[in-house]
Design an enzyme around this catalytic site. Structure first.
Site, short mmCIF file in Angstrom:
data_model
loop_
_atom_site.label_atom_id
_atom_site.label_comp_id
_atom_site.label_asym_id
_atom_site.label_seq_id
_atom_site.Cartn_x
_atom_site.Cartn_y
_atom_site.Cartn_z
N ASN A 33 0.80 -1.22 0.00
CA ASN A 33 0.00 0.00 0.00
C ASN A 33 0.84 1.27 0.00
OD1 ASN A 33 -2.44 1.79 0.78
ND2 ASN A 33 -1.02 2.07 2.47
N SER A 67 -4.47 2.79 -8.35
CA SER A 67 -5.31 4.00 -8.28
C SER A 67 -6.09 4.11 -9.58
CB SER A 67 -4.44 5.24 -8.09
OG SER A 67 -5.18 6.43 -8.33
N TYR A 84 2.43 10.28 -11.54
CA TYR A 84 1.75 9.40 -10.59
C TYR A 84 0.95 8.34 -11.35
CZ TYR A 84 -1.40 7.92 -6.81
OH TYR A 84 -2.11 7.19 -5.90
N ALA A 85 0.26 8.78 -12.42
CA ALA A 85 -0.51 7.84 -13.23
C ALA A 85 0.41 6.78 -13.84
CB ALA A 85 -1.27 8.59 -14.33
N LYS A 111 1.45 4.23 -11.11
CA LYS A 111 0.39 3.27 -10.79
C LYS A 111 0.10 2.34 -11.97
CE LYS A 111 -0.31 4.35 -6.54
NZ LYS A 111 0.05 3.37 -5.47
#
Length: 268
Positions: free
Chosen positions: A86, A139, A152-153, A156
């Protein structure tokens, strides 16, 4: 779901967000949760209110600290039945404006630590000839993102690719690998992040829930915990390589309800 006598490592569980919600569900279901965060202080704070949580502080960007954590758990309990990756950080700076140091920080925690922890976990079970479960936290940004979240995309997206790939590689060893992809999960932590781009964080949340989700209520950390618990349990024994959206239908809406008001269309 009963996790009595199960040892499960949950990373990034010291706060009040998704990791702690996952730890809470697993702990309340009987698991001994090894709750990791970057420091002993944060890990201890997260474990205080849980019945079966054991705190362990370790910086997951530091290979030596991760090795020591795994060695400690194996020496103390003899095994690790489940791993929940996580821990992670966000980034709201556009990719073309992000400094290399910030890029390295993001990928070392959001991607590299997931790979390394999963590697140690897999080797542990392969050597013992036992089955195991890994659940990664991705996410909705891996599928649809917003301005400033490109890196960030991408991180993930890498987590989801690793989930699919390792599920194929580890299936022969009876190790399952899945992921969840949360949308906005309500917490003080989340409100602090929203405040970096919205003048009124609470109003942003209200509009998000009312206009952008199929289900119009706030997602709680424990909602994510329930899905993770399912993926770690024998109830999902035929599920691997999957990403389950815990987003209240966020990515299924083509347009927001405010933009497409069907009542207005019907009246016209």
């Amino acid at each position: 779901m009963n996790f009595d006598n199960k040892i499960i490592l949950v990373t990034g569980g010291g706060g009040v967000g998704i990791g702690n919600g996952i730890a809470k569900v697993l702990s309340n279901s009987g698991a001994t949760v090894i709750l990791n965060d970057i420091s002993d202080e944060l890990a201890t704070k997260g474990a205080e209110s849980l019945p079966n949580a054991v705190p362990y502080g370790a910086d997951l960007r530091d290979k030596k600290q991760v090795d020591q954590m795994f060695e400690h758990i194996i020496n103390e309990y003899g095994r690790i039945d489940g791993l929940v990756n996580n821990a992670g950080v966000g980034n709201s700076t556009p990719a073309h404006k992000t400094e290399e140091e910030k890029f390295d920080f993001l990928y070392s925690l959001d991607v590299k630590s997931v790979w390394y922890l999963s590697k140690l976990f897999a080797q542990h079970h392969i050597e013992k000839g036992t089955s195991g479960n890994i659940v990664n936290v991705s996410s909705v940004n891996a599928s649809a993102t917003l301005d400033g979240f490109g890196l960030y995309a991408s991180a993930k997206s890498a987590v989801e690719g690793l989930t699919r790939g390792m599920s194929v590689e580890l299936g022969k060893h009876n190790i399952r690998v899945n992921a969840i992809a949360p949308g906005y999960v309500h917490s003080d932590q989340g409100l602090d992040l929203i405040a970096t781009w919205a003048p009124d964080a609470n109003e942003w949340v209200r509009q998000h829930v009312d206009d952008y989700q199929v289900l119009n209520f706030q997602i709680l950390p424990e909602d994510c915990g329930n899905v993770v618990a399912f993926l770690l349990s024998e109830l999902s024994r035929s599920v691997t390589g999957q990403v389950i959206f815990t987003d209240n239908g966020l990515i299924r809406l083509l347009y927001s309800r405010d933009y497409v008001n069907m009542e207005k269309i019907i009246r016209s």
